[in-house]
Design a protein around this motif. Structure first.
Motif, mmCIF file in Angstrom:
data_model
loop_
_atom_site.group_PDB
_atom_site.id
_atom_site.type_symbol
_atom_site.label_atom_id
_atom_site.label_comp_id
_atom_site.label_asym_id
_atom_site.label_seq_id
_atom_site.Cartn_x
_atom_site.Cartn_y
_atom_site.Cartn_z
ATOM 1 N N PHE A 58 0.598 -0.936 -0.035
ATOM 2 C CA PHE A 58 0.170 0.045 0.055
ATOM 3 C C PHE A 58 1.013 1.269 0.153
ATOM 4 C CE2 PHE A 58 -4.531 -1.552 2.062
ATOM 5 C CZ PHE A 58 -4.365 -2.455 1.037
ATOM 6 N N ARG A 59 2.039 1.440 0.871
ATOM 7 C CA ARG A 59 2.807 2.279 0.983
ATOM 8 C C ARG A 59 3.657 2.731 -0.158
ATOM 9 N NH1 ARG A 59 5.178 2.271 6.989
ATOM 10 N NH2 ARG A 59 3.117 3.036 8.182
ATOM 11 N N GLY A 76 4.170 0.229 -3.121
ATOM 12 C CA GLY A 76 4.062 -0.577 -4.346
ATOM 13 C C GLY A 76 4.616 -1.827 -4.553
ATOM 14 N N SER A 77 5.319 -2.118 -3.482
ATOM 15 C CA SER A 77 6.411 -3.295 -3.346
ATOM 16 C C SER A 77 6.398 -4.097 -2.237
ATOM 17 C CB SER A 77 7.943 -2.735 -3.907
ATOM 18 O OG SER A 77 8.480 -2.180 -2.659
ATOM 19 N N PHE A 78 7.017 -4.957 -1.966
ATOM 20 C CA PHE A 78 7.073 -6.032 -0.859
ATOM 21 C C PHE A 78 8.150 -5.662 -0.075
ATOM 22 C CE2 PHE A 78 4.235 -8.053 -4.025
ATOM 23 C CZ PHE A 78 2.916 -7.879 -3.126
ATOM 24 N N ASP A 79 9.167 -4.796 -0.496
ATOM 25 C CA ASP A 79 10.346 -4.683 0.311
ATOM 26 C C ASP A 79 10.442 -3.888 1.411
ATOM 27 O OD1 ASP A 79 11.612 -6.347 -1.855
ATOM 28 O OD2 ASP A 79 11.686 -4.318 -3.047
ATOM 29 N N GLU A 80 11.085 -3.859 2.385
ATOM 30 C CA GLU A 80 11.466 -3.183 3.499
ATOM 31 C C GLU A 80 12.280 -2.197 3.112
ATOM 32 O OE1 GLU A 80 9.736 -3.119 6.485
ATOM 33 O OE2 GLU A 80 8.847 -5.191 6.643
ATOM 34 N N THR A 81 11.681 -0.933 3.041
ATOM 35 C CA THR A 81 12.627 0.183 2.757
ATOM 36 C C THR A 81 12.872 1.106 3.891
ATOM 37 O OG1 THR A 81 10.909 1.573 1.633
ATOM 38 C CG2 THR A 81 12.239 0.136 0.303
ATOM 39 N N PRO A 82 13.971 1.419 4.613
ATOM 40 C CA PRO A 82 14.103 2.223 5.821
ATOM 41 C C PRO A 82 14.082 3.749 5.189
ATOM 42 C CG PRO A 82 16.097 1.381 5.093
ATOM 43 C CD PRO A 82 15.319 0.781 4.160
ATOM 44 N N ASP A 83 13.280 4.426 6.220
ATOM 45 C CA ASP A 83 13.005 6.005 6.139
ATOM 46 C C ASP A 83 14.409 6.423 5.882
ATOM 47 O OD1 ASP A 83 10.468 5.591 5.481
ATOM 48 O OD2 ASP A 83 9.809 5.701 7.394
ATOM 49 N N ASN A 84 15.006 7.191 4.974
ATOM 50 C CA ASN A 84 16.240 7.721 4.976
ATOM 51 C C ASN A 84 15.988 9.272 4.348
ATOM 52 O OD1 ASN A 84 18.639 9.226 4.905
ATOM 53 N ND2 ASN A 84 19.718 6.829 4.212
ATOM 54 N N PRO A 85 15.749 10.287 5.150
ATOM 55 C CA PRO A 85 15.651 11.694 4.856
ATOM 56 C C PRO A 85 16.776 11.978 3.993
ATOM 57 C CG PRO A 85 16.281 11.849 7.081
ATOM 58 C CD PRO A 85 16.284 10.209 6.840
ATOM 59 N N LEU A 86 17.859 11.681 3.982
ATOM 60 C CA LEU A 86 18.945 12.046 2.918
ATOM 61 C C LEU A 86 18.834 11.471 1.474
ATOM 62 C CD1 LEU A 86 21.822 11.665 5.679
ATOM 63 C CD2 LEU A 86 20.633 13.720 4.885
ATOM 64 N N LEU A 87 18.006 10.304 1.577
ATOM 65 C CA LEU A 87 17.753 9.574 0.143
ATOM 66 C C LEU A 87 16.300 9.854 -0.272
ATOM 67 C CD1 LEU A 87 19.943 6.421 0.688
ATOM 68 C CD2 LEU A 87 20.532 8.250 -0.893
ATOM 69 N N LYS A 110 8.988 8.069 -6.499
ATOM 70 C CA LYS A 110 8.176 6.749 -6.889
ATOM 71 C C LYS A 110 6.693 7.396 -7.386
ATOM 72 C CE LYS A 110 6.707 5.325 -2.408
ATOM 73 N NZ LYS A 110 5.267 5.660 -2.309
ATOM 74 N N GLU A 111 6.189 6.645 -8.147
ATOM 75 C CA GLU A 111 4.881 7.149 -8.727
ATOM 76 C C GLU A 111 3.705 6.589 -7.824
ATOM 77 O OE1 GLU A 111 1.722 6.444 -12.546
ATOM 78 O OE2 GLU A 111 3.552 5.406 -12.140
ATOM 79 N N GLU A 112 2.908 7.369 -7.062
ATOM 80 C CA GLU A 112 2.068 6.902 -6.188
ATOM 81 C C GLU A 112 0.734 6.416 -6.892
ATOM 82 O OE1 GLU A 112 0.049 9.799 -3.332
ATOM 83 O OE2 GLU A 112 0.607 8.435 -1.906
ATOM 84 N N VAL A 113 0.679 5.290 -6.670
ATOM 85 C CA VAL A 113 -0.696 4.616 -7.395
ATOM 86 C C VAL A 113 -1.727 4.263 -6.347
ATOM 87 C CG1 VAL A 113 -1.157 2.458 -8.476
ATOM 88 C CG2 VAL A 113 0.954 3.376 -8.969
ATOM 89 N N LEU A 143 -7.114 -4.580 9.774
ATOM 90 C CA LEU A 143 -7.736 -4.020 8.591
ATOM 91 C C LEU A 143 -6.752 -2.791 8.053
ATOM 92 C CD1 LEU A 143 -10.032 -3.385 6.209
ATOM 93 C CD2 LEU A 143 -11.283 -2.198 8.127
ATOM 94 N N ARG A 144 -6.667 -2.896 6.691
ATOM 95 C CA ARG A 144 -6.012 -1.592 6.036
ATOM 96 C C ARG A 144 -6.723 -1.326 4.968
ATOM 97 N NH1 ARG A 144 -0.627 -0.478 8.243
ATOM 98 N NH2 ARG A 144 0.124 -2.031 9.474
ATOM 99 N N VAL A 145 -6.655 -0.017 4.664
ATOM 100 C CA VAL A 145 -7.546 0.557 3.573
ATOM 101 C C VAL A 145 -6.580 1.422 2.677
ATOM 102 C CG1 VAL A 145 -9.467 1.574 2.852
ATOM 103 C CG2 VAL A 145 -9.735 0.140 4.933
ATOM 104 N N ALA A 146 -6.723 1.189 1.244
ATOM 105 C CA ALA A 146 -5.945 2.222 0.493
ATOM 106 C C ALA A 146 -6.927 2.373 -0.659
ATOM 107 C CB ALA A 146 -4.563 1.510 -0.129
ATOM 108 N N GLU A 147 -6.543 3.576 -1.235
ATOM 109 C CA GLU A 147 -7.411 4.264 -2.571
ATOM 110 C C GLU A 147 -6.489 4.604 -3.620
ATOM 111 O OE1 GLU A 147 -10.227 7.532 -1.309
ATOM 112 O OE2 GLU A 147 -9.411 8.405 -3.016
#
Length: 301
Positions: free
Chosen positions: A247-248, A250-261, A265-268, A295-299
């Motif tokens: 949902f966040r 568009g992939s299943f990888d764990e991506t750590p939040d890094n403000p420097l990087l 990505k295109e938000e779908v 429960l998680r919901v996305a639009e």
């Protein structure tokens, strides 16, 4: 529809999350007892339509006599293919409740529950070849160790896998009772909890639940209309993580939040539930199986 077949969890929250368009086309990926489907149908007018997927033949007994319903006796991993067969290119909402239905647990001959003396089966779709007994008889020690550790979070998964491999040549394993006696020497802690974790791991493997969920999620952006919503109810941390990540990003990888990087990505999908919705106290009292539901919901953007 049989109300005792399965009590739908997070029912009101799910209906609210889907934000039903009365003329819309909706998909219930996990029809089961039809509880969530009933809620959708109540909000649809005569032009609305509901596609109900369920790979378990038993669920067909619950199909309502309603011309707005199209039942698809297939695994939801084939979502897009069967919608196309029905000349549907885009829908207003997709729902999946990934829990095993109460009916499946309560039918001894299905092999889902540790409470019964039935075959060690666990196939949701009985047309498929491999049962839980086949996995116990044929998987390598390493493969068994991995599935009990990942899907069951079994604390002594390695010991359990070794016990199975060492004993299965001497002991016939076709029933729940035979399997329980085979692993009895290595059961740790509360036996009921331990067996529940072991059975959960086997069920997830038999039905390739993670693979099916991944394939279905990847099809959701393509089948949803802009503004359409997807609501997924999970019961396992791995499932929830998959849904959250997809949902966040568009992939299943764990991506750590890094403000420097900064990640471009295109938000779908736009996440509607910042945190998963869980059952309230009233529902927990009424239905203990709602305890681990998220429960998680996305639009669709």
């Amino acid at each position: 529809m049989k109300s005792d077949y399965h009590i739908p969890v997070l029912y009101h929250e799910t209906m609210e999350g889907l934000r039903i368009n009365p003329e819309g086309i909706y998909v219930d990926c996990t029809f089961g007892g039809g509880g969530h489907s009933r809620g959708i149908l109540e909000q649809l007018n005569e032009n609305g339509k509901l596609f109900a997927f369920d790979q378990d033949a038993d669920a067909q007994r619950n199909i309502p006599n309603d011309e707005r319903v199209v039942f698809v006796p297939q695994n939801f991993r084939h979502l897009q293919r069967f919608l196309r067969l029905h000349k549907v290119t885009a829908v207003d909402g997709v729902l999946a409740d990934l829990g095993v239905s109460s009916h499946q647990f309560d039918e001894g001959d299905r092999g889902f529950s540790t409470r019964f003396a039935g075959p060690l089966d666990m196939r949701m779709d009985r047309r498929q070849q491999i049962s839980a007994a086949d996995i116990i008889r044929t998987y390598t020690e390493q493969r068994l160790h991995k599935l009990f550790e990942q899907y069951g979070e079994v604390s002594n998964a390695k010991t359990l896998a070794r016990q199975i491999v060492q004993q299965r040549n001497h002991l016939h394993v076709a029933t729940i009772e035979q399997f329980k006696s085979l692993i009895a020497p290595v059961v740790k802690g509360n036996p009921n909890k331990y067996l529940a974790q072991v059975f959960q791991a086997l069920r997830m493997e038999v039905n390739d639940e993670m693979g099916a969920l991944q394939e279905m999620l990847q099809q959701v952006p393509a089948v949803l209309k802009p503004g359409g919503r997807v609501a997924i109810i999970t019961f396992h941390s791995i499932e929830d993580r998959m849904v959250k990540n997809f949902f966040r990003q568009g992939s299943f990888d764990e991506t750590p939040d890094n403000p420097l990087l900064p990640v471009v990505k295109e938000e779908v999908l736009k996440v509607i539930t910042k945190k998963p919705i869980t059952a309230n106290d009233e529902e927990l009292k009424r239905n203990s199986r709602s305890r681990s539901a998220k429960l998680r919901v996305a639009e669709r953007v």
